[in-house]
Scaffold this motif. Structure first.
Motif, short mmCIF file in Angstrom:
data_model
loop_
_atom_site.label_atom_id
_atom_site.label_comp_id
_atom_site.label_asym_id
_atom_site.label_seq_id
_atom_site.Cartn_x
_atom_site.Cartn_y
_atom_site.Cartn_z
N GLU A 151 -4.18 3.36 -18.28
CA GLU A 151 -3.05 3.83 -17.47
C GLU A 151 -3.46 4.95 -16.53
N ASP A 152 -4.32 5.84 -17.00
CA ASP A 152 -4.81 6.92 -16.15
C ASP A 152 -5.61 6.36 -14.98
N GLY A 153 -6.43 5.36 -15.27
CA GLY A 153 -7.23 4.74 -14.22
C GLY A 153 -6.36 4.04 -13.18
N LYS A 154 -5.32 3.38 -13.63
CA LYS A 154 -4.41 2.73 -12.69
C LYS A 154 -3.76 3.75 -11.76
N ALA A 155 -3.34 4.86 -12.33
CA ALA A 155 -2.66 5.89 -11.54
C ALA A 155 -3.58 6.54 -10.52
N LYS A 156 -4.88 6.57 -10.83
CA LYS A 156 -5.83 7.28 -9.97
C LYS A 156 -6.64 6.36 -9.05
N GLY A 157 -6.32 5.06 -9.04
CA GLY A 157 -7.00 4.14 -8.13
C GLY A 157 -8.38 3.72 -8.57
N ALA A 158 -8.63 3.68 -9.89
CA ALA A 158 -9.96 3.37 -10.41
C ALA A 158 -10.45 1.99 -9.97
N LEU A 159 -9.57 0.99 -10.04
CA LEU A 159 -10.01 -0.36 -9.68
C LEU A 159 -10.17 -0.50 -8.17
N ASP A 160 -9.42 0.25 -7.41
CA ASP A 160 -9.54 0.18 -5.96
C ASP A 160 -10.91 0.69 -5.50
N ILE A 161 -11.33 1.83 -6.02
CA ILE A 161 -12.64 2.35 -5.63
C ILE A 161 -13.76 1.49 -6.22
N LEU A 162 -13.52 0.93 -7.40
CA LEU A 162 -14.51 0.06 -8.02
C LEU A 162 -14.79 -1.15 -7.14
N PHE A 163 -13.75 -1.85 -6.69
CA PHE A 163 -13.97 -3.06 -5.90
C PHE A 163 -14.35 -2.75 -4.46
N ASP A 164 -13.95 -1.60 -3.96
CA ASP A 164 -14.46 -1.18 -2.65
C ASP A 164 -15.97 -1.06 -2.70
N LYS A 224 -11.07 8.66 -4.36
CA LYS A 224 -12.09 9.56 -3.81
C LYS A 224 -11.64 11.01 -3.88
N ARG A 225 -10.36 11.26 -3.61
CA ARG A 225 -9.85 12.63 -3.71
C ARG A 225 -9.94 13.15 -5.14
N GLN A 226 -9.77 12.23 -6.11
CA GLN A 226 -9.83 12.61 -7.53
C GLN A 226 -11.27 12.80 -8.01
N GLY A 227 -12.23 12.45 -7.15
CA GLY A 227 -13.64 12.60 -7.52
C GLY A 227 -14.16 11.50 -8.43
N LEU A 228 -13.49 10.33 -8.46
CA LEU A 228 -13.95 9.22 -9.31
C LEU A 228 -15.23 8.64 -8.74
N ILE A 229 -16.08 8.15 -9.62
CA ILE A 229 -17.33 7.51 -9.21
C ILE A 229 -17.46 6.15 -9.88
N VAL A 230 -18.30 5.30 -9.30
CA VAL A 230 -18.57 3.97 -9.86
C VAL A 230 -20.04 3.90 -10.23
N THR A 231 -20.33 3.37 -11.41
CA THR A 231 -21.72 3.27 -11.86
C THR A 231 -21.91 2.00 -12.67
N PHE A 250 -8.88 -4.72 3.39
CA PHE A 250 -8.03 -4.41 2.25
C PHE A 250 -6.60 -4.14 2.75
N SER A 251 -5.63 -4.48 1.92
CA SER A 251 -4.25 -4.13 2.24
C SER A 251 -4.10 -2.61 2.23
N GLU A 252 -3.03 -2.12 2.83
CA GLU A 252 -2.81 -0.67 2.88
C GLU A 252 -2.71 -0.07 1.49
N SER A 253 -2.07 -0.79 0.55
CA SER A 253 -1.94 -0.25 -0.81
C SER A 253 -3.30 -0.11 -1.48
N ARG A 254 -4.22 -1.06 -1.24
CA ARG A 254 -5.56 -0.97 -1.81
C ARG A 254 -6.37 0.14 -1.12
N GLN A 255 -6.23 0.26 0.19
CA GLN A 255 -6.92 1.33 0.91
C GLN A 255 -6.41 2.70 0.45
N SER A 256 -5.11 2.79 0.23
CA SER A 256 -4.54 4.04 -0.27
C SER A 256 -5.11 4.39 -1.64
N GLY A 257 -5.28 3.37 -2.48
CA GLY A 257 -5.87 3.59 -3.80
C GLY A 257 -7.29 4.09 -3.72
#
Length: 296
Positions: free
Chosen positions: A232-245, A151-158, A139-146
């Protein structure tokens, strides 16, 4: 038809009549079945508009579906016989969506050679972003950062069956940009009920609140992403990054090909640079979805 597609070397569940016929009222079906010595050798999902045969306007891709016995010489003969049949039935032109090579269990591009022999012209070139799971990029650094942020925000994927919740996120986003989903909520729900093992929804949640998600189509050796959306909240918190990870590196790590789908519009002449930048950040690289036309 369905049995042949299931056993073919380049068919997917999108060619099952249960999938194709969900929008049968929109298209005048003209699908073809080609027999050799009484045995089915190839099928072509198709519809007709006026004197033009399309393979098939309701599908992302869909040229000839073949068994593993078809040779190049056979393919040339199939085109000759099909063209003769079409001409007798008033068809003057064929618009042909080739099946991208990633979907084939074994090489299946005999049709591309036959199209060359027909002097077919490339009329659409849509590019997708694809990962080979046994040789994937970081992953690019921006995606890894996301991912770290999520993870810090406690988001989960289901995995979820709540298509309505995802469609609300998707519809709001698409309304903003003036582009609506290919399927309505009723259509995607119907298709998921018909193909529960192939069509799946994954959501990124903060507590019980969906922030984003994606619909994926499992087509055998390819995991194809059909929709991607986050609020917009999901974008700010990296929702798609953790989803595709999760999807790329855990849930579907063993499926050979992970395909994000196209990032182009208007027959490929417009590239959505923001969209493809995101997909390339996950390691996706180019695979073409080409469309050809030729006169009979």
């Amino acid at each position: 038809w369905n049995d042949f597609v299931k056993k073919s070397k380049n068919g997917t569940f999108l060619f099952n009549r249960g999938y194709m016929d969900y929008h049968a009222d929109r298209f005048r079906d003209c699908s073809l079945m080609i027999y050799r010595k009484g045995r089915l050798s190839a099928v072509l999902p198709a519809n007709v508009v006026g004197d033009i045969l399309y393979s098939h306007q309701g599908l992302t891709y869909g040229g000839f579906i073949l068994n593993d016995k078809v040779t190049v010489a056979d393919m040339l003969e199939i085109f000759e016989e099909v063209n003769s049949f079409l001409k007798k039935n008033g068809v003057a032109k064929v618009v042909y969506k080739a099946i991208p090579y990633i979907y084939a269990d074994i090489p299946a591009q005999e049709d591309l050679y036959a199209l060359f022999r027909q002097n077919a012209r490339l009329i659409a070139g849509n590019i997708s972003s694809t990962i080979y799971q046994n040789n994937k990029l970081k992953f690019s650094e921006s995606r890894q950062s996301g991912v770290r942020k999520a993870k810090r925000q406690g988001l989960i994927v289901t995995e979820s069956d709540d298509m309505a919740a995802f469609w609300e996120i998707s519809a709001n986003l698409n309304f903003k940009y003036g582009v609506m989903p290919v399927h309505s909520l009723a259509e995607i729900s119907l298709l998921k009920s018909r193909f529960p093992e192939n069509i799946r929804l994954f959501l990124c949640l903060e507590g019980q609140m969906p922030l984003g998600g994606t619909v994926v189509f499992e087509t055998g050796r390819v995991l194809h992403v059909q929709y991607i959306s986050a609020n917009e909240d999901g974008k700010a918190k990296g929702a798609l990054d953790i989803l595709f990870d999760f999807l790329i590196n855990e849930r579907y790590a063993e499926i050979p090909v992970f395909d994000f789908g196209q990032s182009t519009e208007k027959m490929g002449t417009i590239l959505n640079e923001k969209l493809i930048f995101q997909k390339e950040g996950f390691g996706g690289r180019g695979v073409m979805y080409n469309t050809y036309e030729y006169l009979i």
